[in-house]
Design an enzyme around this catalytic site. Structure first.
Site, mmCIF file in Angstrom:
data_model
loop_
_atom_site.group_PDB
_atom_site.id
_atom_site.type_symbol
_atom_site.label_atom_id
_atom_site.label_comp_id
_atom_site.label_asym_id
_atom_site.label_seq_id
_atom_site.Cartn_x
_atom_site.Cartn_y
_atom_site.Cartn_z
ATOM 1 N N PHE A 123 1.001 -1.257 -0.075
ATOM 2 C CA PHE A 123 0.325 0.176 0.414
ATOM 3 C C PHE A 123 1.027 1.463 -0.170
ATOM 4 O O PHE A 123 1.750 1.122 0.686
ATOM 5 C CB PHE A 123 -0.520 -0.100 1.366
ATOM 6 C CG PHE A 123 -2.342 1.281 1.366
ATOM 7 C CD1 PHE A 123 -2.938 1.040 0.340
ATOM 8 C CD2 PHE A 123 -2.306 2.271 2.374
ATOM 9 C CE1 PHE A 123 -3.669 1.987 0.853
ATOM 10 C CE2 PHE A 123 -2.580 2.971 2.007
ATOM 11 C CZ PHE A 123 -3.989 2.633 1.339
ATOM 12 N N ASP A 192 1.090 -5.691 7.593
ATOM 13 C CA ASP A 192 0.571 -5.199 7.799
ATOM 14 C C ASP A 192 -0.715 -5.941 7.699
ATOM 15 O O ASP A 192 -0.555 -6.630 6.223
ATOM 16 C CB ASP A 192 0.369 -4.032 6.531
ATOM 17 C CG ASP A 192 -0.261 -2.585 6.681
ATOM 18 O OD1 ASP A 192 -1.668 -3.739 7.149
ATOM 19 O OD2 ASP A 192 0.023 -2.165 6.705
ATOM 20 N N TYR A 217 -11.336 0.534 10.735
ATOM 21 C CA TYR A 217 -12.527 0.590 10.034
ATOM 22 C C TYR A 217 -12.467 0.011 9.244
ATOM 23 O O TYR A 217 -13.583 -0.009 8.146
ATOM 24 C CB TYR A 217 -12.500 2.273 9.038
ATOM 25 C CG TYR A 217 -11.349 2.220 9.125
ATOM 26 C CD1 TYR A 217 -10.883 2.193 7.556
ATOM 27 C CD2 TYR A 217 -9.616 3.165 9.318
ATOM 28 C CE1 TYR A 217 -9.725 2.610 6.689
ATOM 29 C CE2 TYR A 217 -8.893 3.641 8.377
ATOM 30 C CZ TYR A 217 -8.795 3.215 6.714
ATOM 31 O OH TYR A 217 -8.117 3.042 6.499
ATOM 32 N N LYS A 218 -11.640 -1.379 8.448
ATOM 33 C CA LYS A 218 -11.915 -2.462 6.819
ATOM 34 C C LYS A 218 -12.904 -3.730 7.831
ATOM 35 O O LYS A 218 -14.190 -2.917 8.287
ATOM 36 C CB LYS A 218 -11.119 -2.319 5.849
ATOM 37 C CG LYS A 218 -10.379 -1.392 6.129
ATOM 38 C CD LYS A 218 -8.637 -1.839 5.461
ATOM 39 C CE LYS A 218 -8.474 -0.241 4.768
ATOM 40 N NZ LYS A 218 -6.984 -0.488 4.163
ATOM 41 N N ARG A 362 -12.909 -3.381 -8.031
ATOM 42 C CA ARG A 362 -12.375 -3.971 -6.959
ATOM 43 C C ARG A 362 -13.510 -3.977 -5.928
ATOM 44 O O ARG A 362 -14.388 -3.490 -5.827
ATOM 45 C CB ARG A 362 -11.182 -3.664 -5.985
ATOM 46 C CG ARG A 362 -10.436 -4.323 -4.254
ATOM 47 C CD ARG A 362 -9.697 -3.937 -3.720
ATOM 48 N NE ARG A 362 -10.894 -2.556 -2.919
ATOM 49 C CZ ARG A 362 -10.244 -1.959 -2.212
ATOM 50 N NH1 ARG A 362 -8.848 -2.018 -1.123
ATOM 51 N NH2 ARG A 362 -11.023 -0.794 -1.271
HETATM 52 C C1 LIG Z 1 -6.208 0.829 5.002
HETATM 53 C C2 LIG Z 1 -4.333 0.903 4.926
HETATM 54 C C3 LIG Z 1 -4.017 1.432 5.666
HETATM 55 C C4 LIG Z 1 -4.654 2.580 6.166
HETATM 56 O O1 LIG Z 1 -3.872 3.315 6.880
HETATM 57 P P1 LIG Z 1 -4.266 4.967 7.652
HETATM 58 O O2 LIG Z 1 -2.866 5.254 8.417
HETATM 59 O O3 LIG Z 1 -4.956 3.534 9.246
HETATM 60 O O4 LIG Z 1 -5.163 5.398 7.008
HETATM 61 C C5 LIG Z 1 -2.571 1.354 5.438
HETATM 62 N N1 LIG Z 1 -1.860 0.770 5.285
HETATM 63 C C6 LIG Z 1 -2.567 -0.522 4.301
HETATM 64 C C7 LIG Z 1 -1.953 -1.199 3.576
HETATM 65 C C8 LIG Z 1 -3.980 -0.529 3.835
HETATM 66 O O5 LIG Z 1 -5.026 -1.339 3.218
#
Ligand SMILES: *Cc1c(COP(=O)(O)O)cnc(C)c1O
Length: 401
Positions: A123, A192, A217-218, A362
């Site tokens: 990400f 992660d 939040y996911k 997706r």
């Molecule tokens: C959604 C997501 C994030 C989100 O990070 P925030 O700092 O909480 O906004 C980070 N890493 C990955 C792999 C994600 O999918």
């Protein structure tokens, strides 16, 4: 292709918990991997916290409502979902900040070469965090293809930091095997779990991973901007240092001492005052997980995803998500030159998925509340969209998060 009639039979044999969530009639929500849905009982709980605990209890609620202990309680609840023991998960801060803290601690603990290994499917935010950390510490950030991670581990690496499930394709790294290879090579690991936690049994402690971070939040449904989490294995607690030494990571925050003395255990990875409202929403949202067995939830998700994947195949789409359930997360994606227009046209037809640049459509399957009829309806509407004139949907310019 799964028909609505057949789907209704499957739903009666294998019902989900969709009725526990606020989802409009006719809406097919396939974006719970980006923002989980709202569980029905959460607003009432929030009202109690806001009106009663905050409005009436004011500062006394730190003790009377045990706001002081909330982060630790939510941490242990997330621990049960990701397969981590009590006292190993800290909750608060965004995932990006938690990654910064965990990766920094990992780099200090590493005994191998000053190489921080990640993959090119990670990400973007994770990549930004890792590159800054590497730059500041004089480390090399080495970015390889996801499939080359295990081989690369043997070539002289200090820390491995990757995301288990690829946010675009849904490809899943084998956490157990990859961590075992890392340990064998003396590499400290930071995973992660943003697209893993709440979707399947991560078994993070069993994997032997040193650190992990993830999102509230996911699939955990904690609400927009819900606090993220940081797992640290017990064997690293004594040696790990938090790069952001705030008072809540202090051994005795309320002594207001002038010098910093780290708390023992996972508490030292905390920084400042807990986001009580966000934590309360996340805490309430996690109640739904008390009613499911994670392996059953995953098995139901696999059946849902299999139908979606099969339907995409029958529509001739270029599916990029693995057919083998063990190699994927709970989502399906396809590549298409008109992916953006397709996703927008589906949203206009009440099927909510996501576009990911440059050409990925997706669809997340949160097995708590997505049902078989949703899948059948999504496929039916997708078939119509693919046959429609999409020239009215202009591609969005620039990067998308
Ligand atoms: C959604 C997501 C994030 C989100 O990070 P925030 O700092 O909480 O906004 C980070 N890493 C990955 C792999 C994600 O999918």
């Amino acid at each position: 292709m799964l028909t609505p009639d057949r789907a209704r039979i499957l739903d009666s044999d294998d019902p989900g918990l969709g009725h526990e969530f606020v989802l409009a009639d006719g809406l097919v929500y396939l974006d719970g991997n980006s923002l989980g849905a709202l569980a029905r009982h959460v607003p009432e709980r929030m009202s109690t916290v806001v009106r009663g605990e905050w409005g009436e209890g004011l500062i006394g609620s730190w003790n009377t409502a045990d706001w002081v202990g909330l982060a630790a309680r939510v941490g242990d609840r997330i621990g049960r979902i990701i397969g981590a023991g009590p006292g190993t998960v800290s909750v608060g801060d965004s995932t990006s900040v938690n990654l910064y803290k965990a990766a920094s601690a990992a780099m200090e603990l590493a005994t191998g070469p000053h190489v921080l290994l990640t993959d090119d499917a990670n990400f973007p935010s994770d990549g930004y965090v890792l590159s800054t950390l590497a730059e500041r510490s004089g480390w090399e950030l080495r970015t390889v293809a996801a499939g080359d991670i295990v081989t690369e581990l043997a070539s002289g690496v200090g820390v491995l930091s990757i995301t288990q499930v690829d946010y675009r394709t849904g490809d899943r790294h084998d956490l157990i095997a990859t961590t075992a290879a890392a340990r064998e090579a003396g590499v400290v690991t930071v995973w992660d779990l943003a697209h893993s936690a709440g979707a399947f049994d991560v078994a993070v402690a069993r994997s032997g991973a040193d650190f992990a971070v993830g999102c509230g939040y996911k699939y955990l449904n904690g609400g927009p901007g819900a606090p993220g989490f940081l797992y640290a294995a017990p064997h690293v607690h004594a040696g790990m240092r938090n790069p952001i030494t705030g008072w809540f990571g202090h051994r005795r925050p309320f002594d207001f001492a002038s010098g910093f003395e780290p708390a023992t255990g996972i508490e030292r990875m905390r920084v400042g005052t807990s986001p009580i409202l966000g934590l309360a929403a996340l805490d309430a949202a996690l109640d739904v997980f008390d009613r499911v067995v994670l392996d059953d939830l995953w098995a139901r998700g696999v059946r849902l995803v299999d139908h979606l994947l099969e339907g995409f195949g029958e529509l001739g789409l270029d599916v990029v998500t693995p057919v083998d359930a063990a190699s994927r997360g709970s989502q399906v994606s396809f590549r298409h030159p008109d992916a953006y227009a397709i996703v927008q046209a589906l949203i206009d037809r009440d099927v909510v998925g996501d576009f990911r640049t440059p050409d990925v459509a997706r669809f997340g399957v949160a097995a708590l509340y997505v049902d078989f009829e949703d899948i059948a309806v999504a496929l039916e509407r997708l078939r119509a969209v693919l046959a429609a004139d999409l020239s009215g949907y202009r591609p969005r310019r620039g990067p998308v998060t």
